[in-house]
Design a protein around this motif. Structure first.
Motif, PDB file in Angstrom:
ATOM      1  N   SER A 269       0.827  -1.222   0.000  1.00 44.23           N
ATOM      2  CA  SER A 269       0.000   0.000   0.000  1.00 44.23           C
ATOM      3  C   SER A 269       0.854   1.262   0.000  1.00 44.23           C
ATOM      4  CB  SER A 269      -0.936  -0.001   1.211  1.00 44.23           C
ATOM      5  OG  SER A 269      -0.204  -0.300   2.368  1.00 44.23           O
ATOM      6  N   MET A 270       1.961   1.244   0.715  1.00 40.11           N
ATOM      7  CA  MET A 270       2.785   2.473   0.754  1.00 40.11           C
ATOM      8  C   MET A 270       3.366   2.779  -0.632  1.00 40.11           C
ATOM      9  SD  MET A 270       5.999   0.920   2.814  1.00 40.11           S
ATOM     10  CE  MET A 270       5.029  -0.351   3.561  1.00 40.11           C
ATOM     11  N   TYR A 271       3.710   1.726  -1.383  1.00 42.47           N
ATOM     12  CA  TYR A 271       4.274   1.932  -2.723  1.00 42.47           C
ATOM     13  C   TYR A 271       3.190   2.407  -3.691  1.00 42.47           C
ATOM     14  CZ  TYR A 271       7.665  -1.244  -0.560  1.00 42.47           C
ATOM     15  OH  TYR A 271       8.538  -1.829   0.300  1.00 42.47           O
ATOM     16  N   LEU A 272       2.060   1.742  -3.593  1.00 44.73           N
ATOM     17  CA  LEU A 272       0.949   2.079  -4.480  1.00 44.73           C
ATOM     18  C   LEU A 272       0.478   3.514  -4.225  1.00 44.73           C
ATOM     19  CD1 LEU A 272      -1.157   1.111  -6.519  1.00 44.73           C
ATOM     20  CD2 LEU A 272      -2.411   0.024  -4.664  1.00 44.73           C
ATOM     21  N   ASN A 273       0.318   3.861  -2.952  1.00 46.02           N
ATOM     22  CA  ASN A 273      -0.201   5.196  -2.624  1.00 46.02           C
ATOM     23  C   ASN A 273       0.782   6.305  -2.980  1.00 46.02           C
ATOM     24  OD1 ASN A 273      -2.346   3.807  -1.628  1.00 46.02           O
ATOM     25  ND2 ASN A 273      -1.914   4.179   0.534  1.00 46.02           N
ATOM     26  N   ALA A 274       2.075   5.999  -2.967  1.00 44.84           N
ATOM     27  CA  ALA A 274       3.067   7.028  -3.306  1.00 44.84           C
ATOM     28  C   ALA A 274       3.329   7.074  -4.803  1.00 44.84           C
ATOM     29  CB  ALA A 274       4.368   6.768  -2.556  1.00 44.84           C
ATOM     30  N   GLY A 309     -11.616  -2.520  -5.681  1.00 48.49           N
ATOM     31  CA  GLY A 309     -12.855  -2.348  -4.924  1.00 48.49           C
ATOM     32  C   GLY A 309     -12.639  -1.355  -3.787  1.00 48.49           C
ATOM     33  N   TRP A 310     -12.168  -1.861  -2.669  1.00 51.13           N
ATOM     34  CA  TRP A 310     -12.077  -1.019  -1.465  1.00 51.13           C
ATOM     35  C   TRP A 310     -11.263   0.253  -1.661  1.00 51.13           C
ATOM     36  CZ3 TRP A 310     -15.258  -0.880   2.284  1.00 51.13           C
ATOM     37  CH2 TRP A 310     -15.950  -2.031   2.674  1.00 51.13           C
ATOM     38  N   ARG A 311     -10.106   0.128  -2.268  1.00 52.68           N
ATOM     39  CA  ARG A 311      -9.212   1.300  -2.364  1.00 52.68           C
ATOM     40  C   ARG A 311      -9.855   2.411  -3.200  1.00 52.68           C
ATOM     41  NH1 ARG A 311      -4.818   2.964  -5.670  1.00 52.68           N
ATOM     42  NH2 ARG A 311      -3.270   4.125  -4.450  1.00 52.68           N
ATOM     43  N   GLU A 312     -10.424   2.039  -4.326  1.00 51.92           N
ATOM     44  CA  GLU A 312     -11.033   3.055  -5.195  1.00 51.92           C
ATOM     45  C   GLU A 312     -12.316   3.601  -4.548  1.00 51.92           C
ATOM     46  OE1 GLU A 312     -10.017   4.005  -8.449  1.00 51.92           O
ATOM     47  OE2 GLU A 312      -8.205   2.763  -8.390  1.00 51.92           O
ATOM     48  N   TYR A 313     -13.021   2.713  -3.869  1.00 52.97           N
ATOM     49  CA  TYR A 313     -14.281   3.105  -3.226  1.00 52.97           C
ATOM     50  C   TYR A 313     -14.032   4.142  -2.124  1.00 52.97           C
ATOM     51  CZ  TYR A 313     -18.205   2.456   0.058  1.00 52.97           C
ATOM     52  OH  TYR A 313     -19.250   2.647   0.927  1.00 52.97           O
ATOM     53  N   VAL A 314     -13.030   3.906  -1.268  1.00 52.40           N
ATOM     54  CA  VAL A 314     -12.813   4.869  -0.169  1.00 52.40           C
ATOM     55  C   VAL A 314     -12.345   6.216  -0.720  1.00 52.40           C
ATOM     56  CG1 VAL A 314     -12.387   3.145   1.647  1.00 52.40           C
ATOM     57  CG2 VAL A 314     -10.439   4.115   0.423  1.00 52.40           C
ATOM     58  N   ARG A 315     -11.597   6.180  -1.818  1.00 53.26           N
ATOM     59  CA  ARG A 315     -11.167   7.454  -2.412  1.00 53.26           C
ATOM     60  C   ARG A 315     -12.375   8.229  -2.947  1.00 53.26           C
ATOM     61  NH1 ARG A 315      -9.649   9.056  -8.027  1.00 53.26           N
ATOM     62  NH2 ARG A 315      -8.423  10.941  -7.819  1.00 53.26           N
ATOM     63  N   GLY A 316     -13.252   7.514  -3.657  1.00 52.71           N
ATOM     64  CA  GLY A 316     -14.434   8.177  -4.201  1.00 52.71           C
ATOM     65  C   GLY A 316     -15.279   8.767  -3.090  1.00 52.71           C
ATOM     66  N   LEU A 317     -15.454   7.976  -2.040  1.00 54.69           N
ATOM     67  CA  LEU A 317     -16.284   8.427  -0.910  1.00 54.69           C
ATOM     68  C   LEU A 317     -15.684   9.665  -0.234  1.00 54.69           C
ATOM     69  CD1 LEU A 317     -18.832   7.079   0.435  1.00 54.69           C
ATOM     70  CD2 LEU A 317     -17.265   6.354   2.222  1.00 54.69           C
ATOM     71  N   ALA A 398      -0.287   6.059   4.976  1.00 50.60           N
ATOM     72  CA  ALA A 398      -1.464   6.870   5.342  1.00 50.60           C
ATOM     73  C   ALA A 398      -1.495   8.251   4.694  1.00 50.60           C
ATOM     74  CB  ALA A 398      -1.523   7.016   6.861  1.00 50.60           C
ATOM     75  N   TYR A 399      -2.548   8.504   3.952  1.00 47.44           N
ATOM     76  CA  TYR A 399      -2.925   9.824   3.426  1.00 47.44           C
ATOM     77  C   TYR A 399      -4.404   9.951   3.746  1.00 47.44           C
ATOM     78  CZ  TYR A 399       1.390   8.957   1.024  1.00 47.44           C
ATOM     79  OH  TYR A 399       2.702   8.645   0.787  1.00 47.44           O
ATOM     80  N   GLU A 400      -4.859  11.165   3.934  1.00 48.31           N
ATOM     81  CA  GLU A 400      -6.215  11.300   4.456  1.00 48.31           C
ATOM     82  C   GLU A 400      -7.279  10.664   3.555  1.00 48.31           C
ATOM     83  OE1 GLU A 400      -8.086  14.798   6.997  1.00 48.31           O
ATOM     84  OE2 GLU A 400      -8.491  15.035   4.860  1.00 48.31           O
ATOM     85  N   TRP A 401      -7.088  10.687   2.223  1.00 47.99           N
ATOM     86  CA  TRP A 401      -8.127  10.164   1.330  1.00 47.99           C
ATOM     87  C   TRP A 401      -8.410   8.688   1.586  1.00 47.99           C
ATOM     88  CZ3 TRP A 401      -7.108   6.005  -1.785  1.00 47.99           C
ATOM     89  CH2 TRP A 401      -5.767   5.735  -2.101  1.00 47.99           C
TER      90      TRP A 401
END
Ligand code: FAD
Ligand code: DLZ
Ligand code: SF4
Length: 509
Positions: A269-274, A309-317, A398-401
């Motif tokens: 997740s840290m690699y993907l998010n950065a 699913g989850w990752r894109e969903y929480v960003r959209g929300l 961790a990033y707020e989105w």
């Protein structure tokens, strides 16, 4: 017309929208700045990871012939924020236009929106198409729905990407979701292959020295940092996961084992998010492993569901609901965070494990975040703001989105059910079923009353009782409430008293 292309610390992708437009005349800016490094007390590993990854990324851009303006931390005391860095660069070069890619956090996005006025130059904000779902597509999906459940969004994403899809827009295997097959407890003696670790480059060594100088009072220890810091290393780490761990990830996604911080998780997740990894590339590798018979469908689908699913969903929300979302506190939770969130000295074995590995590696997997620390915060009514700040600070990814919907919505039910259809509240029995923590704990998981009773038990019943007016009508909690009412008045009062004593002495648990 030279442009200034601003690249943020979590935008380290060669295919970033703004970089695709870059020409050799442009200036590319990356800046290590105080406002970003200190808006919460980030774990040392998070700062080391980002600063080192930013410096390596800048070097790759230079090698490709771009002009890079890289501002190192503390280099110019007048530069405290991203906007300061932009303004200083605009003064130095004959810039005609500023280009940025959509930012990950509302807070910084607001700052970037002021750039035009501050620099007196046109600012273009480009869509962040590293995500599979654009913000407008999410808003469109959400617009005609009363409930925004992830499962339906996920089906849309499967159709949209074509991942694990068969004929006639139907899912491979005839089922969208193999969630029920992702919940096995893990045998303690199971063979483990640890995630890859990476030696410190000269760049990382310099950043570690910097972090020890400027961020000595932040959580964590700099020297045991072991993560990848370049796209190449991150891809190597991910392929190692696909080859060595993915097959077992399917079954043991929700399992927890004593002294096993990583189990079969991808640690990506840290690699993907950065921006070091690309979501489409990752999903293709996983789909390919399934098609070649190297992993089962439940493993491949389980992973792809988390990412598209989850990752894109929480960003959209997040972007749909901000800025009001951060103010939510449906259950009126205000109790201060006990100090063991920062030092892990607690007799509760599950909490001690989840927090100590978090302090050591800036990492805990999903069930530890949700069903141990998150569940405890929910049951004990810990302050929503303090809890979300803790998660935002302490995890390398961790990033707020992504952090806020997961913590405020999923773990704390503070949005009153926008994200989840019921609170993820559980007694010690759940933790006992999914781990071997309880066998090694000071407390007795089967007991609710008495000095050695597992604190999660009385707190669980008391949570239901004290929130009856807000949760009692929830269809998915009817069985839990039935069990609570079946206890009888005396037993209920004894549990309330026990919970009260626990809440008064939270710091001593
Ligand atoms: P794996 O278990 O290997 O899963 C694969 C990938 O799926 C992850 O790398 C991640 O990109 C994605 N993923 C899985 N679940 C989620 C989810 N719920 N939301 C978003 N992506 C998901 N994830 C973050 O990236 N940043 C956060 O700040 C963050 N905070 C969280 C706070 C709480 C309270 C909870 C319950 C979850 C949080 N998550 C967060 C989601 C999840 O816990 C992490 O993505 C995951 O633990 C990262 O470890 P991994 O890479 O080994 O994931
Ligand atoms: C998290 C972070 C940190 C610690 N430091 C920086 C930094 O110095 N410069 C930078 O551009 N970005 C940093 N970041 C990441 C930003 O906070 C991130 O881009 C925003 O929160 C948007 O997601
Ligand atoms: Fe956690 Fe309770 Fe199990 Fe101890 S007995 S590990 S406190 S769930």
């Amino acid at each position: 017309m030279p442009k200034l292309i601003v690249i943020l610390g979590d935008q380290l992708s060669p295919a970033l929208a703004s970089l695709r437009q870059a020409t050799p005349d442009d200036i590319i800016l990356l800046a290590e700045v105080k406002t970003e490094a200190s808006y919460v007390k980030h774990h040392k590993h998070k700062i080391i990871f980002l600063f080192s990854a930013m410096r390596h990324f800048a070097e790759v851009l230079r090698q490709q012939g771009f002009t890079v303006q890289y501002l190192e931390y503390g280099q110019d005391p007048a530069i405290q924020s991203i906007s300061d860095a932009v303004q200083a660069t605009v003064r130095q070069f004959p810039i005609q236009q500023i280009v940025v890619t959509e930012c990950g956090e509302y807070r910084l996005q607001q700052e970037l929106l002021q750039l035009q006025a501050r620099c007196q130059l046109p600012v273009t904000i480009m869509e962040d198409d590293r995500f599979v779902c654009s913000l407008s597509m999410f808003a469109q999906w959400a617009s005609d729905r009363q409930q925004l459940r992830m499962e339906y969004f996920y089906r849309l994403m499967r159709r949209h990407t074509g991942l694990l899809m068969g004929a006639n827009q139907q899912p491979v295997g005839g089922q969208w979701n193999f969630d029920k097959e992702n919940r096995k407890a893990c045998p303690p003696n199971i063979e483990q292959i640890p995630p890859l670790q990476f030696a410190h480059s000269e760049v990382t060594k310099a950043v570690i020295t910097l972090v020890n100088n400027y961020f000595a009072d932040h959580p964590g220890t700099a020297e045991n940092f072991q993560y990848a810091v370049t796209g190449k290393e991150a891809r190597k780490a991910f392929l190692h996961f696909v080859e060595q761990q993915l097959a077992k990830f399917g079954d043991y996604q929700d399992a927890m084992l004593l002294n096993q911080p990583f189990l079969f998780h991808s640690i990506c997740s840290m690699y993907l998010n950065a921006g070091l990894l690309d979501v489409r590339w990752m999903c293709q590798k996983v789909e390919q492993a399934y098609k070649e018979g190297r992993v089962s469908l439940n493993a491949a689908e389980g992973f792809i569901r988390q990412v598209i699913g989850w990752r894109e969903y929480v960003r959209g929300l997040y972007w749909l609901k901000m800025p009001e979302y951060v103010e939510n506190n449906f259950l009126d939770a205000h109790r201060p965070l006990p100090s063991y969130f920062w030092h892990a000295k607690t007799k509760m074995r599950c909490m001690q494990q989840a927090i100590s590995q978090t302090l050591e590696f800036s990492y805990a997997h999903h069930i530890q975040r949700l069903m141990v620390t998150g569940n405890f915060a929910l049951l004990a009514g810990l302050s929503v703001q303090e809890t979300t700040d803790w998660y935002l600070a302490i995890y390398c990814d961790a990033y707020e989105w992504v952090e806020l919907p997961n913590t405020l919505g999923m773990a704390l039910f503070a949005d009153g059910g926008v994200l989840a259809s019921k609170p993820y509240a559980a007694s010690g029995a759940y933790i006992n079923r999914m781990s071997n923590y309880c066998k090694n704990c000071h407390y007795q998981v089967k007991d609710t009353l008495g000095d050695k009773a597992c604190p999660f038990n009385a707190l669980y019943w008391d949570f239901l009782d004290r929130n009856n007016d807000k949760l009692g009508h929830n269809a998915r909690l009817q069985l839990a409430y039935k069990n609570w009412f079946a206890k009888g008045i005396e037993q209920q009062q004894a549990i309330r008293d026990k919970a009260q004593a626990l809440l008064i002495h939270l710091e001593q648990l």
